[in-house]
Structures are given as C-alpha cells and as structure tokens.
Motif scaffolding. Structure first.
Motif, mmCIF file in Angstrom:
data_model
loop_
_atom_site.group_PDB
_atom_site.id
_atom_site.type_symbol
_atom_site.label_atom_id
_atom_site.label_comp_id
_atom_site.label_asym_id
_atom_site.label_seq_id
_atom_site.Cartn_x
_atom_site.Cartn_y
_atom_site.Cartn_z
ATOM 1 N N ASN A 1 0.826 -1.188 0.000
ATOM 2 C CA ASN A 1 0.000 0.000 0.000
ATOM 3 C C ASN A 1 0.869 1.250 0.000
ATOM 4 O O ASN A 1 0.392 2.346 0.150
ATOM 5 N N TYR A 2 2.176 1.049 -0.194
ATOM 6 C CA TYR A 2 3.068 2.204 -0.207
ATOM 7 C C TYR A 2 3.079 2.854 -1.587
ATOM 8 O O TYR A 2 3.192 2.175 -2.605
ATOM 9 N N SER A 3 2.980 4.157 -1.608
ATOM 10 C CA SER A 3 3.122 4.859 -2.872
ATOM 11 C C SER A 3 3.873 6.167 -2.649
ATOM 12 O O SER A 3 3.925 6.684 -1.537
ATOM 13 N N ALA A 4 4.473 6.639 -3.716
ATOM 14 C CA ALA A 4 5.237 7.882 -3.630
ATOM 15 C C ALA A 4 5.214 8.548 -4.989
ATOM 16 O O ALA A 4 4.916 7.922 -5.997
ATOM 17 N N SER A 5 5.530 9.821 -4.990
ATOM 18 C CA SER A 5 5.647 10.485 -6.283
ATOM 19 C C SER A 5 6.774 11.509 -6.228
ATOM 20 O O SER A 5 7.307 11.816 -5.164
ATOM 21 N N THR A 6 7.119 11.998 -7.397
ATOM 22 C CA THR A 6 8.207 12.966 -7.444
ATOM 23 C C THR A 6 7.667 14.363 -7.178
ATOM 24 O O THR A 6 6.483 14.634 -7.330
ATOM 25 N N ASN B 1 -0.766 -14.764 1.460
ATOM 26 C CA ASN B 1 -1.277 -14.382 0.135
ATOM 27 C C ASN B 1 -1.239 -15.558 -0.828
ATOM 28 O O ASN B 1 -2.183 -15.795 -1.582
ATOM 29 N N GLU B 2 -0.123 -16.287 -0.786
ATOM 30 C CA GLU B 2 0.021 -17.399 -1.716
ATOM 31 C C GLU B 2 -0.947 -18.533 -1.400
ATOM 32 O O GLU B 2 -1.599 -19.073 -2.275
ATOM 33 N N ARG B 3 -1.039 -18.848 -0.109
ATOM 34 C CA ARG B 3 -1.864 -20.003 0.273
ATOM 35 C C ARG B 3 -3.351 -19.717 0.065
ATOM 36 O O ARG B 3 -4.101 -20.585 -0.355
ATOM 37 N N TYR B 4 -3.786 -18.488 0.388
ATOM 38 C CA TYR B 4 -5.225 -18.219 0.395
ATOM 39 C C TYR B 4 -5.673 -17.239 -0.671
ATOM 40 O O TYR B 4 -6.816 -16.788 -0.679
ATOM 41 N N GLY B 5 -4.762 -16.885 -1.564
ATOM 42 C CA GLY B 5 -5.142 -15.942 -2.625
ATOM 43 C C GLY B 5 -5.515 -14.567 -2.096
ATOM 44 O O GLY B 5 -6.262 -13.829 -2.731
ATOM 45 N N ALA B 6 -5.010 -14.244 -0.924
ATOM 46 C CA ALA B 6 -5.309 -12.926 -0.356
ATOM 47 C C ALA B 6 -4.397 -11.881 -0.990
ATOM 48 O O ALA B 6 -3.479 -12.210 -1.734
ATOM 49 N N ASN B 7 -4.665 -10.648 -0.732
ATOM 50 C CA ASN B 7 -3.798 -9.577 -1.207
ATOM 51 C C ASN B 7 -3.522 -8.612 -0.051
ATOM 52 O O ASN B 7 -3.916 -7.458 -0.056
ATOM 53 N N ILE B 8 -2.848 -9.162 0.955
ATOM 54 C CA ILE B 8 -2.460 -8.336 2.103
ATOM 55 C C ILE B 8 -1.212 -7.556 1.668
ATOM 56 O O ILE B 8 -0.253 -8.147 1.196
ATOM 57 N N PRO B 9 -1.239 -6.246 1.793
ATOM 58 C CA PRO B 9 -0.087 -5.473 1.298
ATOM 59 C C PRO B 9 1.177 -5.729 2.115
ATOM 60 O O PRO B 9 1.119 -5.930 3.328
ATOM 61 N N LEU B 10 2.293 -5.688 1.426
ATOM 62 C CA LEU B 10 3.578 -5.876 2.099
ATOM 63 C C LEU B 10 3.970 -4.610 2.854
ATOM 64 O O LEU B 10 3.523 -3.514 2.533
ATOM 65 N N PRO C 1 -4.675 -3.827 -8.018
ATOM 66 C CA PRO C 1 -5.788 -4.450 -7.296
ATOM 67 C C PRO C 1 -5.832 -4.013 -5.832
ATOM 68 O O PRO C 1 -4.810 -3.711 -5.236
ATOM 69 N N ASN C 2 -7.029 -3.968 -5.274
ATOM 70 C CA ASN C 2 -7.177 -3.546 -3.889
ATOM 71 C C ASN C 2 -6.723 -4.622 -2.921
ATOM 72 O O ASN C 2 -6.767 -5.805 -3.226
ATOM 73 N N ALA C 3 -6.320 -4.168 -1.743
ATOM 74 C CA ALA C 3 -5.951 -5.103 -0.692
ATOM 75 C C ALA C 3 -7.173 -5.922 -0.298
ATOM 76 O O ALA C 3 -8.285 -5.397 -0.259
ATOM 77 N N SER C 4 -6.942 -7.214 -0.037
ATOM 78 C CA SER C 4 -8.070 -8.016 0.440
ATOM 79 C C SER C 4 -7.567 -9.224 1.219
ATOM 80 O O SER C 4 -6.447 -9.682 1.024
ATOM 81 N N LEU C 5 -8.422 -9.731 2.103
ATOM 82 C CA LEU C 5 -8.076 -10.929 2.868
ATOM 83 C C LEU C 5 -8.547 -12.183 2.145
ATOM 84 O O LEU C 5 -8.223 -13.288 2.545
ATOM 85 N N ASN C 6 -9.329 -11.980 1.111
ATOM 86 C CA ASN C 6 -9.932 -13.077 0.369
ATOM 87 C C ASN C 6 -10.637 -14.029 1.344
ATOM 88 O O ASN C 6 -11.533 -13.600 2.051
#
Lengths: 407, 429
Positions: free
Chosen positions: A82-87, B403-412, B25-30
C-alpha cells in the motif's frame, strides 16, 4: 550574438532539465508535430533536426529560439503494497537557440545550442527508494557549429561539430541511523564534457515530397574529480570519508532519424519519422571513488539499456500567411529493461500528443507555440541488484514558446 | 478565424492532461476471516529487542506489523499489550561507549538509563481481548503450564486464564498466525545450555502444538505457521570468538604449567581457545564451540577469566550442546511442517530467509542487509532479536505465505520505513 549566448548559459545553469531520460524538445515548430522534424526545412532548428536541410530553409538569416516549461510527475507504487510515492520535481526550462546565415543561395552556416539529454528527478522526501536515489539532475548542453550545402536543387547535405558539456548531481540516503537522528546521505556532483558530431541528408525529389536522414553520434562523457560528500555521524567517518572525490563516465547514445514529409497541397504538410536511439551503449553506471573503504566500494551498477526507438507523426495546416496550426503524436519505446529498472530514471513506454501553432507577427517575425502531453504506460519493474521494485507511471506536461526572426 | 486559437485548449480537455494514477488491485483478505484474527508469537516476534520488550519496539514488531497490514486488508483492529514506555522492565541496552577494566574506551551494549513505569508490570488482559499474544519466552512447552504467569513476567502481563492455551481458546479467533518454538530452543541456547532452561521434549512439543492447532482450526479456520531458523550464526553466539584469548609466549607457558594435569589443554603464543568448565572437567574450546555474548568481558580482559579460571558452563555452548540444540530444532521443524500439511495451513520457512542474510548479505527494498552485528541492520543490539528492519523483512514473509496459500492480497510492509541499529554520534566518549 555572443552576449546572448552567455546569458543563455547562465539561464541554463540555474534551471533544471526534466522529464525522463530523453524528452525531445529541440524546436517548437517540430514539437507541435510530434517532433517529426528531420524532413522539414522550416527554420534554423534544422541544425539539430537535419543539417542537410538547413540550406533549404530559404532564409538568408534566421534566428530561432524556443524555451520549454516542463512539468513532470512520476508515481511509484510498491509491489503488492500500500506504499506509494511520487516525485516533487521543479518545473524545468530546457531551451534551444539556432542562428543561420545563407550565402550564394547554396551554403548555409549556423550554430545551435540545445539540451538533448537530461533528467531532473526529485522524489518526495523520505520515500522508500531513497537508498537508491533521492534526487538526480543530469544535464547536457550541446553547442553545434554547422555547415549545410545545397548540392543540387533536390539534394542537401550538412554536418555539425558538437561540443558537449554536462553536469551531474546525485543524492541518495545511506541506510544507517545515528542517535542524533541526523539523515545520512551522499551527494555527488561534477562536470563533464565530450565531443560529438551531427550529419544530415535532405532530398526533395518533387514539390510534394521531402526525405530526411540525420545521424547524431554518441558522446562519452568523462567526469573527473567530482565532489563526493558524505553526510553521516562522526562515528562513520572512517567508513565514509566526508570529503571524497570521484571519477565517472556516462555514455550517451547515437541517434538516427529517417523521416519523410508530404505536401499534398499548398496548405497541408504531413510528416512521419522513425527515430532510433542506440541506448545499448549505457551498460554500466561506473563511479570510481578516490578513497575506498570497507563500506565504500566503487559503484558498478548494471543498467543494461537496450536500443530504443520513437515513431513520430505530425500534421501541419497553414490557414493563411500568418497562421499555421499543427498536431502530432509520438510513441516512445523505453530503453530500460524491467529487471534493471532504477527509480533515478522513471521511464517507460510512453505516448505523447502535441499541438502547436505559428503566428506571424509582421513579415520577419514568427511566434511559435506548442504544447505536449506525455503519458507513460504503467510499468512493473525492479532494479534486481538492489531488489527494489514496484509499479511506475510518469506524466509530463510541456508548454513551449519560441520566436523566429528571419529574412 | 479566432476559433482556431482554442484548438490546443480543447485538445487538453479531450485527453485529460493530468498525472496518470497507478491502478493496482485492492488489498483483500480473500478467504481469511478477519473478524477476530489471532497472532501468537514468542520473543522474536514480540518486539523484544536490545535485551528488552518496550513500546516502540512492539510497535515495529513482527506481530504488530502483521496485524497492521491485515487491518489494511480488512481485518478488525487487533489489540497488543504495549509497555507504557520504552524501558519495559529496565533491561534495555543501546550501542555506546564504555570504559573497561583497563580504562580503555570501547563500543559496547550499554544500559539505557531511566526509571521504567511501574505500570509496565500491570496485567492488561482485563481491559480488552488481546488478539496479539506476542510474549517473550512463550514456549510451546508452556501452553499447558498453569504456572506460566508466575514463571514468566512478560506472560503475567497478559495472562487471563489458567493456561496460555486456555486464554487463546477463549479469544475464539477466526484466523491466526502462529510462530512459536523459537524459545523452546533458544532460551536454552542463550543460557549456555544451562539446566534451568531445558529443551522442550519432542513429544511434548508435538502434542502441545497439535492441541493448539486443533483448537485454532475448528470449522476450517485459516492460518499461517512458521519454522524455527538456525540462530546459532547470530552475533549473540559469535561476537566473542572462541579463540579470542590472545596471549604472549610467557603467559602461555604459565598457563600450561597451571593446566599440567589437563593434557588436552594447551596454550601457545597468539590466539587460543578459551577454557570452560563442564561438570568436573575442564575443556578447551574448539572452532565448533561458541561463547555466549553475555560473558563477563571485564573479567575476561583483566582477571584472565576463560584461562586462569575456566568459563562457567553457562558461558559456553559446547559441541555436544550445539548438536542437541540443532537436533531439537530439526525435530521441531519436522513437526511444524507436518502440522502445516495436516491442517492445510500456510507455512513460512523462516530459515530460508535468515540463512542468506547470515551467510552474506541480501537486498530488500534497495537496502543491503546482513547478519553483521550493529552495521548489518538485521540484528538488534542484543545480537539475536531482529531490529525493526529485520522484523519488517520477516513480516513480509508471513504476508507472502498467507497471500500465496489463500489468494489474499495483504499489502507488504515497506521495509525502508524501518531502521536498523541506531549508531552512536561520536567516536569515543
């Protein structure tokens, strides 16, 4: 004229170049036609676009000047994050100026000054890629005396010698923290120079067809005794000597343009150009520090650029003696591979659309206007040697104005 | 004619000349139920760092960072039992200069001054459910221990039921991340394989973990577990080298005279292995053995501790002890892997992450990270637990596994937001 050039030099030194690796901005008229200018013999900017065409401008004297306001923004989003940045780039103002004189209707001589390469990227403070790049300013400044000869009524040739001056400023953070909370970073700054040349061939077999071929040789900028200043805590001074020097090298690519211009009737001109840039020369970024320490090794960052191309299309319509309106399109293929992609050059495949106009103010003075909007395609890329990646996207707005005095 | 002037303006309207956004894509817990996730970790995941558990370290702990990212992806807010200050129970250290018994100035882990809040001792479980159960020294062996709160002051702060397992069951979690087992191995190792912190028996480890996962996976609830990395390469076990006893010929001769009755012990000019006591015998260290970083260095420097008098057993990991530790770790990991399979859970193989960092260096998010003490960025001042940066690196492994196991998209986590060890400003004092 000498005093004008001195002044221009000054303007350049306090302004910043912008865009990605190469936003083509060397003539306001051509800019309005997507920069498809190598087959157009309109004014003294032929010095840049095609020296072979200069003797065909039909002008005894021409002084053409243009200045661009470039506002570029690059956006970054971390992969799966969810990290984003811009110049937060400053508006930069590259310019170009050309002067030509024609003798015996056949021979033209001129001199041009322009900024063919450069970038100025300032990422927002504290952004996640700051250990790769926080700020960079690469500038190049070419001075090109040129001669052009109308060999026959349908063939022109030309050649120019280029004295290339360049400068670099680069700033990035060092990933250490000290108890006083001071930011640790390094700033590299230096000047470089090189030589190059520009050749052109202009063929106009009939009234309605021009063919232009131009070649600009590469330039290998050598940078000597640049300043490398390290700002860290005293604790780290042995690792990072605060006042260091560096040498470096920056190869800039040769470009070749193949261009045709059609004139189906008196009012309409259509131009198409293929422009190839031999970016493959930019293989490695080398920085050789005078004092190396255990923590400070010389920099040998693989860049592995690939040759790239641009497709340029333009159309011009002359309503009457004093008004021409034009439009253009450019597709710009990036030279940067997705796995060697550093945020110091947030470049990507881009499309640009342009519009422009020339308004005649009296018989000998033209006002040139152009506007270009560049939109990069979303690019998922990583700099693998530093394992830093994400999705990048760049947009650039360029508003330009110029004057042409001619007899 | 005036009409044509507006062509460039119109043109801008048509193509919308504004910065283009990046669409992802949006973050999701799936499929992961984020109503009441539970995170259970031991010392390494808790934010125990620089020899202590304290608030700012807890905020950048693996457990907390994972909770934060899950929250971004849609889970409920999870409560952690934060210390009230950055002093915890008062054992925190920082990198700084100190003067040794020879009046030499040297860089060392020096105490952080200050008076810790007495509130740090309070039990905070009554206030609200603590879905982050990240507790230093929480062993799998202790899951059914009715005296856990008496034996472990960190656990006493969050104890709510008869046993840790009871407390977890009462939370009725809807999904989970469990990383336990580190303390079953390394509490023992860090105490020099002393007898007051024994390795957890394999069958007890197995049955307790089974019981825990049985409870957590009721009605098909999803989660992630993780293996135990080999920590014996960490600075905690290597900073004081086994042969740091550098002596003259004259000193060697005197020591040889002293150890005349131990023919296996031999000193020569230059570096020598330290001598340690094991039961009634004295042994000289070899390159496969390790000195614990907490050894009294002043005594080593000035009282010839480790030579004139032998190191105590607790200051050293002998070859045999290291073998036992490694055997236990491997057995525990086999159990963890088979449980992951049995319960269909996501699995993080932490060893795959930490080993390359220890062996050389790795880049994360543009930052070079190595296992080097202080400068490497991964290990905190205690030489064992991760810094904020190290914690962020491990957190991302948990996220990726989910994310890999459950197809989630939890942001890093953005690793560059997190720091390594804070270095002193000045050289010397």
């Amino acid at each position: 004229m000498r005093s004008i050039f001195t002044l221009l030099l000054f303007v350049f030194s306090i302004s910043a170049f912008s865009g990605g690796s190469q936003v083509a901005l060397q003539g306001i008229k051509a800019q309005g036609m997507g920069h498809a200018g190598a087959a157009l013999a309109w004014d003294a900017s032929t010095i840049f676009f095609n020296p072979g065409a200069m003797a065909f401008t039909g002008r005894k004297f021409d002084f053409t000047f243009g200045i661009n306001g470039v506002e570029g923004v690059a956006n970054y989003r971390a992969f799966n994050g969810n990290y984003s940045a811009s110049t937060d780039n400053d508006i930069s103002t590259p310019f170009n100026a050309y002067i030509q004189g024609t003798f015996y209707d056949r021979v033209s001589v001129g001199i041009g000054v322009y900024n063919p390469f450069g970038s100025s990227i300032k990422w927002e403070e504290g952004w996640s890629g700051r250990y790769l790049i926080q700020e960079i300013g690469l500038r190049s400044f070419y001075i090109q005396p040129t001669i052009s000869v109308k060999v026959t009524e349908w063939l022109g040739i030309g050649a120019g010698f280029v004295k290339a001056l360049g400068s670099v400023y680069l700033e990035k953070d060092i990933p250490v923290q000290s108890q006083n909370g001071m930011r640790s970073y390094v700033a590299l700054e230096g000047d470089a120079e090189s030589e190059s040349y520009n050749l052109g061939l202009f063929i106009t077999p009939t009234d309605w067809l021009n063919i232009g071929v131009s070649y600009r040789a590469g330039a290998n900028f050598k940078l000597k005794d640049g300043d490398a200043k390290f700002y860290t805590s005293e604790f780290l001074e042995e690792n990072f000597p605060p006042e260091n020097k560096f040498d470096g090298e920056l190869p800039l690519p040769a470009t070749t343009a193949l261009s045709i211009a059609l004139k189906p009737n008196e009012k309409l001109t259509i131009s198409a150009e293929y422009n190839r840039t031999e970016w493959g020369v930019y293989d490695t970024l080398r920085i050789d520090f005078e004092n190396n320490t255990e923590s400070l090794e010389d920099i040998n960052d693989p860049k592995l650029y690939q040759d790239a191309y641009q497709i340029r299309l333009g159309i011009n319509y002359a309503f009457n003696d004093w008004l021409q309106v034009r439009g253009g399109y450019v597709f710009d293929k990036t030279p940067i591979q997705a796995n060697f992609y550093g945020p110091e050059t947030p470049d990507m495949d881009r499309s640009a659309v342009a519009a422009g106009a020339t308004i005649g103010i009296g018989k000998n003075l033209d006002l040139d206007l152009a506007y270009t909007y560049v939109r990069g395609q979303q690019y998922e890329a990583t700099y693998e040697p530093a394992n830093f990646g994400g999705t990048y996207r760049t947009t650039v707005n360029i508003a330009s104005v110029g004057l042409s005095i001619h007899f | 004619m005036k009409f044509y002037y507006i062509v460039p303006v119109l043109f801008c309207f048509i193509i919308a000349c504004e910065p283009a956004e990046i669409n992802l894509p949006n973050a999701s817990l799936n499929g992961i139920d984020g109503t009441r996730p539970l995170i259970v970790m031991d010392q390494m995941g808790s934010g125990f760092r620089d020899f202590e558990l304290f608030q700012s370290a807890q905020q950048s702990s693996i457990a907390q960072l994972l909770a934060n990212q899950m929250e971004v992806a849609g889970s409920e807010n999870l409560q952690n039992a934060f210390m009230r200050d950055d002093l915890g129970f008062g054992n925190r250290r920082k990198l700084g200069y100190t003067i040794d018994c020879n009046s030499d100035t040297f860089l060392f882990a020096i105490p952080v001054e200050g008076n810790p809040s007495s509130l740090n001792n309070d039990n905070v479980a009554a206030n609200e459910p603590l879905n982050i159960q990240a507790v230093p020294n929480l062993k799998i062996a202790d899951l059914n221990n009715t005296q856990a709160d008496e034996q472990n002051p960190y656990y006493a702060r969050i104890s709510s039921h008869e046993t840790p397992l009871e407390g977890i069951r009462e939370l009725n979690p809807t999904s989970f991340a469990v990383w336990l087992g580190m303390d079953d191995v390394y509490q023992h190792a860090k105490n020099g394989a002393g007898t007051d912190t024994e390795l957890t028996p394999i069958d007890e480890f197995e049955s307790n973990l089974e019981e825990l996962l049985q409870k957590l996976t009721v009605i098909g609830r999803k989660g992630v577990i993780a293996t135990i990395p080999d920590m014996l390469d960490a600075p905690f076990f290597n900073l004081v080298e086994w042969n740091a006893l550098d002596i003259s010929q004259e000193q060697a001769d005197q020591l040889n005279l002293l150890y005349l009755i131990d023919p296996s012990i031999d000193f020569e000019e230059g570096p020598n292995g330290f001598v340690y006591q094991e039961g009634v015998t004295r042994n000289q260290m070899n390159e496969n053995e390790k000195v614990i970083v907490t050894v009294d260095l002043d005594a080593v420097k000035c009282d010839m501790y480790g030579s004139l008098t032998a190191f105590e057993d607790e200051d050293v990991l002998s070859e045999e002890e290291i073998e036992d530790i490694n055997a236990a770790r491997i057995a525990y990991n086999n159990i963890i892997r088979s449980k992951a399979q049995k319960f269909g859970l996501a699995l993080v193989d932490i060893e795959q992450i930490i080993s390359p960092i220890e062996e050389g260096s790795q880049f994360f998010d543009g930052i070079e990270v190595s296992g080097e003490f202080a400068s490497g960025g991964f290990y905190s001042v205690d030489g064992y637990n991760p810094t904020a940066r190290g914690s962020a690196i491990i957190t991302n492994e948990f996220i990726q596994a989910l994310n890999e196991r459950y197809g989630a998209n939890i942001p890093l986590v953005s690793i560059s937001e997190f720091n390594g060890v804070t270095l002193p400003n000045m050289i010397g004092l």
